[in-house]
Write a protein that holds these residues in place. Sequence first.
Motif, short mmCIF file in Angstrom:
data_model
loop_
_atom_site.label_atom_id
_atom_site.label_comp_id
_atom_site.label_asym_id
_atom_site.label_seq_id
_atom_site.Cartn_x
_atom_site.Cartn_y
_atom_site.Cartn_z
N PRO A 19 61.35 43.33 38.52
CA PRO A 19 60.13 44.14 38.48
C PRO A 19 60.39 45.65 38.40
N LYS A 20 61.54 46.10 38.91
CA LYS A 20 61.87 47.53 38.85
C LYS A 20 62.71 47.89 37.63
N GLY A 24 60.30 45.27 33.20
CA GLY A 24 59.38 44.76 34.20
C GLY A 24 57.98 44.52 33.69
N LYS A 25 57.49 45.39 32.85
CA LYS A 25 56.14 45.23 32.32
C LYS A 25 56.09 44.22 31.18
N SER A 26 57.20 44.05 30.49
CA SER A 26 57.21 43.13 29.35
C SER A 26 57.47 41.69 29.75
N TYR A 27 58.59 41.45 30.41
CA TYR A 27 59.04 40.08 30.66
C TYR A 27 58.62 39.51 32.01
N PRO A 29 55.85 39.47 33.92
CA PRO A 29 54.63 38.65 34.07
C PRO A 29 54.79 37.22 33.56
N ALA A 166 58.45 38.29 25.51
CA ALA A 166 57.60 39.34 26.06
C ALA A 166 56.16 38.86 26.18
N THR A 167 55.80 37.85 25.35
CA THR A 167 54.47 37.24 25.40
C THR A 167 54.62 35.74 25.28
#
Length: 192
Positions: A19-20, A24-27, A29, A166-167
């Motif tokens: 997460p850090k 963190g924002k791409s993978y 979640p 990533a999605t």
Amino acid sequence: MAERSILLVMDMMNDLIHPKGMGGKSYVPLCEAKGLYDNTAAVIARARAAGVMVGYVRVGFSPGYAECPPGSPVFSKAKDNGVFTLGSWGTEVHEAFAPQEGDPDIVKHRVSPFYGTKLEPLLRAQGIGRLILAGVSTNGVVSAAVREGHDRDYACCVLEDCCAGATQEEHDFALAGLRRFAEVTTAAEVEF
């Protein structure tokens, strides 16, 4: 299984899946939604219990980024963003499934885990014929490992719940293309 296997945990590094980390924002979640952290830890434990070698593949560059291709749409911004620097926290394997003493560590400078690495000599020396693959991203290192592994005559098995893009769409699209070249299964169902 008739062939010796290796479980390859690929690019599961802090820069990408912590997460850090920068990813963190791409993978993160999708990794969290899929249960990737628990699934990967569980399959590593199963592999070790079955006597199957666990190897780690990491992308990274020396501090001066000498091996980093400046024209690559994938890696060209690594130096500017200070990511994928070997010896840094970012290129360490995520603590949920960190390597044990003696586990192979394969460092790569491109998407493929084969290109310019010690992976193939390791596989040949150990008599390994089957690659069990987990990693981020499904459309990057996992796809490259399957396609190149297939062409080098390795049987390939993708653990779909131990991979992420990533999605979800990116992940699903990659898996659809890999089913022709590899068995696709889950951490709980893979046979060692």
